[in-house]
Design a protein around this motif. Structure first.
Motif, PDB file in Angstrom:
ATOM      1  N   LYS A  76       0.693  -1.279  -0.035  1.00 10.83           N
ATOM      2  CA  LYS A  76      -0.004  -0.011  -0.017  1.00 10.83           C
ATOM      3  C   LYS A  76       0.931   1.246   0.157  1.00 10.83           C
ATOM      4  N   ILE A  77       0.685   2.492  -0.116  1.00 16.87           N
ATOM      5  CA  ILE A  77       0.968   3.833   0.326  1.00 16.87           C
ATOM      6  C   ILE A  77       2.098   3.776   1.210  1.00 16.87           C
ATOM      7  N   PRO A  78       3.470   3.684   0.875  1.00 16.83           N
ATOM      8  CA  PRO A  78       4.236   3.813   2.433  1.00 16.83           C
ATOM      9  C   PRO A  78       3.918   5.113   3.061  1.00 16.83           C
ATOM     10  N   PHE A  79       4.009   4.684   4.617  1.00 16.76           N
ATOM     11  CA  PHE A  79       3.812   6.157   5.419  1.00 16.76           C
ATOM     12  C   PHE A  79       5.452   5.576   6.404  1.00 16.76           C
ATOM     13  N   PHE A  80       5.551   7.286   6.462  1.00 20.20           N
ATOM     14  CA  PHE A  80       6.435   7.052   7.873  1.00 20.20           C
ATOM     15  C   PHE A  80       6.054   7.738   8.815  1.00 20.20           C
ATOM     16  N   LEU A  81       6.297   7.696  10.372  1.00 19.85           N
ATOM     17  CA  LEU A  81       5.418   8.175  11.663  1.00 19.85           C
ATOM     18  C   LEU A  81       6.643   8.224  12.425  1.00 19.85           C
ATOM     19  N   ILE A 131       1.396  11.068  10.057  1.00 16.52           N
ATOM     20  CA  ILE A 131       2.307   9.884   9.365  1.00 16.52           C
ATOM     21  C   ILE A 131       2.257  11.010   8.539  1.00 16.52           C
ATOM     22  N   GLY A 132       3.087  10.681   7.309  1.00 15.36           N
ATOM     23  CA  GLY A 132       2.882  10.921   6.224  1.00 15.36           C
ATOM     24  C   GLY A 132       2.935  10.460   5.070  1.00 15.36           C
ATOM     25  N   CYS A 133       2.826  11.010   3.608  1.00 17.15           N
ATOM     26  CA  CYS A 133       3.675   9.656   2.941  1.00 17.15           C
ATOM     27  C   CYS A 133       4.526  11.104   1.739  1.00 17.15           C
TER      28      CYS A 133
END
Length: 479
Positions: free
Chosen positions: A326-331, A411-413
């Motif tokens: 799925k969409i790769p996210f950072f946290l 979290i972000g993308c």
């Protein structure tokens, strides 16, 4: 006239491994199966297919499960290889999907060797970046960075997770099976009772003596603090189940980490225990399907799965199962003082290895609007854009007088994925045309007109203020 369809598969390496595991020669296996030794050799070299009839004969002769023998045809290895071969370093090599599948199916040993080598390479690259960071930021000389972070267990575990994109497919698979068998979170208590002869008891904080969960094997009971909310209760039950029933999968993942310190290994095991607990509460397939249906609505997903906002946000960063990404996210999780207590990067965000983050990022300002989601478009000095979702979360404080800890998570993308999120639909949130210009950290940010700056950038000369005082904290030459 009776007709039949015979399905043929090539499984030479698996057949050879089976024969060697049984301690047999090709002649021995041929005699057992009532075929010729040269035919066994042809099967092992994939010069002849293994028919359905031969699969049944192997299963009956050696008393093995047919599905174990047939395996998955290299599906998992194929997906993992395809994911890795998308990396930029392989972009100039045209490798058809069929070739990747053939390699994974016919040469599983070599495939596994390739996957291990790539993972080790990723870990080394991340470690090298950590060691170089102080010198590149001007905080230390190259000689001073020798062995830097070598004994930092937190940095070591972060590299371990990042090298694997914070995804452990074997743990996900085991968690899905266990969750189905238990009937989801509402069945965890019965699972502990029926499978492990453990009675779950809820005890007041003064009895728990600082613990929220304690396994008492002598009295065959699992003690839980009675002030836990539903999401925390489910998580603690799931984590205990994971330690009891998923030890093999977690141990295998730990063994692949080759940690240099006991502390790092213990921290990694704790991280894997949390990963497994989240996978039990939010099984991969069901959660990934819900993510698409809800368009990454964190609060709606949290309610659907009975999880907390933070648990849900963390789980979203793990949706990188090869072939089902799925969409790769950072946290990132920070406290009001700016200390970072959790960091997971799956979206290529250039987090500062040392020092604080940019104060213009909304993750530091959401403490003024507790429990409210704040979205923000971010633009780095090099032009990279990201979409961020930030909110405060609370830990502890399940009873009057109990200590509460307020933190903020974001979290972000990458910007190119933001259109798939509910937070950007129908004009929701800030405009992508007006991103907030942020830096990685003040010491490595060279934006000249920043009133929030707390330090002079590395390599820039401070302008004197004898005749002119600028409105920004540090004036420096732009050339």
């Amino acid at each position: 006239m009776t007709t039949s369809t015979t399905r043929s598969v090539f499984m030479g390496p698996r057949l050879r491994r089976l024969r060697r595991d049984l301690g047999l020669t090709q002649a021995d296996m041929a005699a057992d199966l009532e075929i010729s030794a040269p035919y066994v050799a042809l099967l092992e070299r994939n010069q002849r297919p293994v028919t359905a009839d031969m699969l049944l004969r192997l299963a009956r002769t050696y008393k093995i499960d047919l599905t174990d023998l047939a395996g998955d045809g290299g599906v998992d290895h194929t997906a993992r290889m395809q994911s890795i071969l998308k990396e930029p370093m392989f972009s100039d090599i045209d490798i058809p999907s069929l070739e990747i599948s053939d390699i994974a199916t016919s040469f599983p040993g070599m495939t596994e060797a390739f996957l291990r080598l790539y993972t080790a390479y990723r870990e080394e690259q991340l470690a090298l970046a950590d060691r170089r960071a102080p010198a590149l930021a001007g905080l230390a000389s190259p000689a001073d960075t020798e062995g830097f972070d070598a004994s930092d267990p937190v940095a070591e575990v972060r590299r371990f997770l990042a090298a694997r994109r914070n995804n452990f497919a074997d743990i996900d698979d085991a968690a899905e099976r266990l969750s189905d068998a238990a009937g989801g979170p509402n069945g965890f208590v019965e699972r502990l009772k029926n499978r492990h002869d453990l009675r779950v008891r809820h005890m007041p904080p003064d009895v728990m003596l600082g613990s929220v969960r304690r396994l008492d094997l002598h009295r065959r009971q699992l003690l839980l603090e009675d002030s836990l909310d539903t999401a925390s209760l489910h998580f603690q039950l799931a984590q205990q189940l994971a330690y009891l029933e998923m030890d093999n999968e977690m141990s295998a993942a730990l063994a692949a980490g080759h940690f240099t310190t006991k502390n790092a290994e213990q921290l990694a095991r704790r991280a894997l225990g949390g990963y497994a607990a989240a996978a039990l509460i939010m099984p991969y397939s069901a959660f990934a399907k819900a993510v698409d249906a809800r368009r990454y609505d964190l609060e709606a997903l949290a309610r659907q799965f009975g999880a907390s906002f933070e648990q849900t946000a963390h789980r979203i960063t793990t949706l990188q199962r090869p072939g089902q990404e799925k969409i790769p996210f950072f946290l990132i999780r920070v406290d009001p003082a700016g200390n970072i207590s959790k960091l997971l990067d799956g979206a290529g965000f250039p987090f500062a290895k040392h020092g604080g983050a940019c104060p213009l990022w909304s993750v530091h300002g959401v403490f003024r609007t507790p429990r409210q989601i704040v979205t923000q478009w971010l633009e780095l000095p090099d032009g990279q854009r990201f979409f961020s979702i930030a909110r405060t979360v609370t830990a502890g404080g399940g009873a009057y007088g109990a200590m509460r800890v307020e933190r903020a998570i974001a979290i972000g993308c990458a910007a190119e994925h933001a259109g798939q999120l509910i937070y950007t639909q129908n004009g929701a949130g800030p405009s992508a045309e007006a991103p907030t210009p942020i830096g990685v950290a003040c010491r490595v940010c060279h934006r000249p007109k920043c009133a929030a700056r707390s330090a002079l950038p590395i390599g820039r000369e401070l302008l004197p203020d004898d005749f002119r005082r600028l409105s920004v904290p540090f004036g420096f030459s732009s050339d």
